[in-house]
Design an enzyme around this catalytic site. Sequence first.
Site, PDB file in Angstrom:
ATOM      1  N   ALA A 113     -84.178  -2.901  52.938  1.00 46.99           N
ATOM      2  CA  ALA A 113     -83.397  -3.003  54.170  1.00 46.99           C
ATOM      3  C   ALA A 113     -83.982  -2.115  55.258  1.00 46.99           C
ATOM      4  CB  ALA A 113     -81.947  -2.618  53.903  1.00 46.99           C
ATOM      5  N   GLY A 267     -88.647  19.017  41.938  1.00 53.24           N
ATOM      6  CA  GLY A 267     -87.618  18.580  42.875  1.00 53.24           C
ATOM      7  C   GLY A 267     -87.745  17.103  43.228  1.00 53.24           C
ATOM      8  N   HIS A 440     -57.294  21.201  15.397  1.00 52.74           N
ATOM      9  CA  HIS A 440     -58.151  22.085  14.595  1.00 52.74           C
ATOM     10  C   HIS A 440     -58.674  21.322  13.384  1.00 52.74           C
ATOM     11  CE1 HIS A 440     -59.554  25.729  12.577  1.00 52.74           C
ATOM     12  NE2 HIS A 440     -58.957  25.257  11.477  1.00 52.74           N
TER      13      HIS A 440
END
Length: 464
Positions: A113, A267, A440
Amino acid sequence: MKYIDTLVIGAGPGGYVAAIRASQMGQNVTIVEREYLGGVCSNVGCIPSKVLISVGHRFEQAKHSDDMGVVAQEVKLDWRKVQEFKNGVVSRLVGGVGSLLKGNKIDIVNGEAYFLDANTVRVIAGDSAQTYTFKNAILATGSRPVEIPAFKFTERVINSTDALSLPEVPEKLVVIGGGYIGTELGSAYANLGSHVTIIEGGKDILAGFEKQMTQVVKKGLKKKGVEVIVGAAAKGVKEFDNSVVLTYETGGEEKTVEANYVLVTVGRLPNTDEMGLEAAGIEFAERGLLKVDVQCRTSVPNIYAIGDIVSGPQLAHKASYEGKVAAEAIAGEKSSVDYLAIPAVCFTDPELATVGYNEEQAKAESIEVKATKFPFAANGRALALNASDGFVKLVARKEDGLLIGAQIVGSGASEMIAELGLAIESGMTTEDIALTIHAHPTLGEMTMEAAEVILGRPIHVAKA
């Protein structure tokens, strides 16, 4: 020319979620994707990397469970089957995204686009092109790995995408960058049998997490034979037919390390270039990011932006969250972003997870807090799993016990953090958590135990 209510550009975890929510809000929606549904996350990021991490754990456990009485001989790794399994998981998820979009009556357009103005885009796919006019748009174009000049991507110098589909498990792997991507993939390949070296320029790896947490991960990396070199600058690389030699500098001295591949994870860059955003009048912030308000609205009122192309952590669940906010804002809802209870997870070995404030952040904002830890080593389920490294830490406001943050390092941290995110979002106190009955034996009951430590009435650790 086709007119639509809401145009979504990018079909990753932000875009497709935004499109579905917009459709649910009664909007006529079209989504544009240039490469693949599901985006980086489903195809070459979150999901396939977690497959390799999962396989690595199973392989490592199969080889080293003697102390639990499980003695396996000649454990082998079929790399071809690993890749087939990974690709099958990706295919299933991507197919699911397509079905969800179609089920919500969202038009899917393949192509790139380009904005002509604030209400018009041209979508180009090969030799064909189509113009679309829209009332509102949501940009969810994601990001790509940073390529640094001295380490151009080649067959031997690879990025995180390449690392998921190597032809073999390398005997030796060097990772440049000790952030979450580099450390996750480095851990995975160490479990799969590679000798891994991590080169990090900063003072420590996993800079976004507390040092108390990263110390546990570094201990685990050392057990796997991973060499972590911090305060080191990667200088260059020489490539050969089946190997590379990387030069780095540390303490004023140049050193070299040989490997089969160099994985660069320094990065990611936002995909905001080459889209014609200037033609739409959209303002940029620093590093190619876009300026947005609390409803993800850019400087152009009818165009919104979410995910890796706006400020904040580059997390798939952040993008999905912002996608819902943007779609609801377009529909006239008062939705706005609130990042306090957004979790961050690193799938190292053991896992790291954090939500809300840590101690340092609270102190920086002059918030008086009580912070206590409960160790995995005091939990029966963790001992049964032979996974006793780690802790659950709660950060509560001192004046009233309101939970404002939590950190977990240990097995299952990625799953356990959800309860604490809900507790922060719901305004719960440590007493509320302590009074919540937990099953538990489970790892989750450590949340209750940590709350009891803060309240000064611990059961399974000695009172400080």
